[in-house]
Every structure is written in C-alpha cells, then in structure tokens.
Design an enzyme around this catalytic site. Structure first.
Site, mmCIF file in Angstrom:
data_model
loop_
_atom_site.group_PDB
_atom_site.id
_atom_site.type_symbol
_atom_site.label_atom_id
_atom_site.label_comp_id
_atom_site.label_asym_id
_atom_site.label_seq_id
_atom_site.Cartn_x
_atom_site.Cartn_y
_atom_site.Cartn_z
ATOM 1 N N CYS A 86 -0.805 5.666 4.061
ATOM 2 C CA CYS A 86 -1.610 4.880 3.128
ATOM 3 C C CYS A 86 -0.699 4.241 2.067
ATOM 4 O O CYS A 86 0.151 4.911 1.485
ATOM 5 C CB CYS A 86 -2.648 5.769 2.471
ATOM 6 S SG CYS A 86 -3.602 4.901 1.194
ATOM 7 N N CYS A 89 -1.738 6.188 -1.379
ATOM 8 C CA CYS A 89 -1.619 7.634 -1.635
ATOM 9 C C CYS A 89 -0.729 8.373 -0.629
ATOM 10 O O CYS A 89 -0.601 9.593 -0.701
ATOM 11 C CB CYS A 89 -3.004 8.286 -1.668
ATOM 12 S SG CYS A 89 -3.718 8.579 -0.040
ATOM 13 N N CYS A 135 -9.066 4.805 3.619
ATOM 14 C CA CYS A 135 -8.311 6.053 3.548
ATOM 15 C C CYS A 135 -9.235 7.127 2.992
ATOM 16 O O CYS A 135 -9.881 6.928 1.966
ATOM 17 C CB CYS A 135 -7.104 5.878 2.626
ATOM 18 S SG CYS A 135 -6.307 7.442 2.212
ATOM 19 N N CYS A 138 -7.928 8.563 -0.799
ATOM 20 C CA CYS A 138 -8.001 7.782 -2.046
ATOM 21 C C CYS A 138 -9.101 6.730 -2.013
ATOM 22 O O CYS A 138 -9.279 6.001 -2.983
ATOM 23 C CB CYS A 138 -6.652 7.140 -2.347
ATOM 24 S SG CYS A 138 -6.252 5.763 -1.243
ATOM 25 N N CYS A 158 -8.191 -2.884 12.814
ATOM 26 C CA CYS A 158 -7.518 -4.086 12.313
ATOM 27 C C CYS A 158 -7.197 -3.833 10.839
ATOM 28 O O CYS A 158 -8.095 -3.831 10.001
ATOM 29 C CB CYS A 158 -8.467 -5.271 12.493
ATOM 30 S SG CYS A 158 -7.750 -6.835 11.997
HETATM 31 FE FE FE Z 1 -4.947 6.667 0.513
#
Ligand code: FE
Length: 174
Positions: A86, A89, A135, A138, A158
């Site tokens: 990510c 995070c 995600c 976060c 995507c």
């Molecule tokens: Fe994250």
C-alpha cells in the site's frame, strides 16, 4: 474405484470454484513466497495528517478516490518480480506473480496477496456500478475490480500505480 471417486470429487471442486464469487468463498490461487499474517489492525488518520504524509497525487487518489491518467503511473509496465504494498500504509497487497498485461495503462492483477487484505465497496459514481477496492488497513482507495480478468480467477484488479509501492525481490531478499 477410489481413483475415479477422487477424480470426480476434484472435478466437482474445480467446477464449483469457477462459479464462486462471494468474498467468503474466494480462495487465493497463487501463494506468494512470503505470506504475512494480517493482524487486522486499522490505521486511522485525519485528512490533514494524510495530506502531510502523502505526495499530492497520492493524496488525491488514495484519500479522495481519484484516478491517475492511464499509462502515466510508475508500475503499469513494471515486469520485475516483487511485492506491491500500500502506498499509504505499506500493507502487502499484490504479488508480481499475479500481475498481467491488461493493456489498460494501469497495473492489473488477477488476485490480491491474501484473503482480507483488500476490501471491496460498491461504487455508483459516474453513473455506473463498479466495485471499488481499498486497502483494508488504512482504507486507502486502490482502484476497482472487474470480472473480465484472465484465468485462474477471471478477475481484473485495476489499480493506480500511485496507490502502490513496489519492493523488488532483490531488495526484499537482501
Ligand atoms: Fe493501506
């Protein structure tokens, strides 16, 4: 006789796997060489805190559900082996083992790195129905998932490059 039964059982399992779409029934096809157990913790920050940490384009995409222009991101054409985490995070999200050439100009994967790492949300913006992916740690916007992907899942995640950071295997295994 026993082998016939095993074969039939296998075919039934494979057949049912193709039609399973709900979150709970999904299974991960490619096991990455590292599988980090996600502990389930969440990262929560205020808008101003995110703004202070992220580059402007990353803030726009990750926190305001924006989209980078196709063929402009860092990773749409990245063919190196490694891990995509990510961009906000650092939670591992996708493996290069599941990346494929989609021709869209955005990095595309056929599945996330593990169950429960990527959250799905109905997105009715811009007058059409899509499934947004975020995600799970976060709540950062990553992109969307579509059902026109390649085998073995038939899914196409995507993802905006700017929502990801790439960690090459060469670095990760040092
Ligand atoms: Fe994250």
């Amino acid at each position: 006789m026993k082998s016939v039964f095993v074969l039939m059982f296998s075919l039934v399992m494979i057949g049912s796997g193709c039609s399973q779409n709900s979150q709970q029934e999904k299974s991960i096809v490619v096991a990455p060489d590292i599988f980090l157990e996600y502990s389930g913790e969440r990262i929560e920050k205020t808008d101003n805190e995110w703004k202070a940490i992220l580059e402007p384009e990353a803030y726009y995409v990750l926190r305001q559900a924006g989209t980078e222009r196709a063929f402009t991101g860092k990773y749409w054409d990245n063919k190196a082996d490694g891990l995509y985490v990510c961009g906000a995070c650092d939670l591992p999200l996708f493996s290069s083992e599941t990346k494929f050439k989609s021709g869209t100009g955005w990095p595309s994967f056929f599945e996330p790195i593990g169950l429960g790492y990527v959250a799905e949300k109905v997105d009715r913006s811009h007058g059409w129905l899509r499934t947004e992916v975020r995600c799970v740690r976060c709540d950062g916007h990553l992109g969307h998932v579509f059902e026109d992907g390649p085998r073995p899942t038939g899914l196409r995640y995507c993802i905006n490059s700017v929502s990801l950071k790439f960690i090459p295997d060469s670095v990760r295994h040092e």
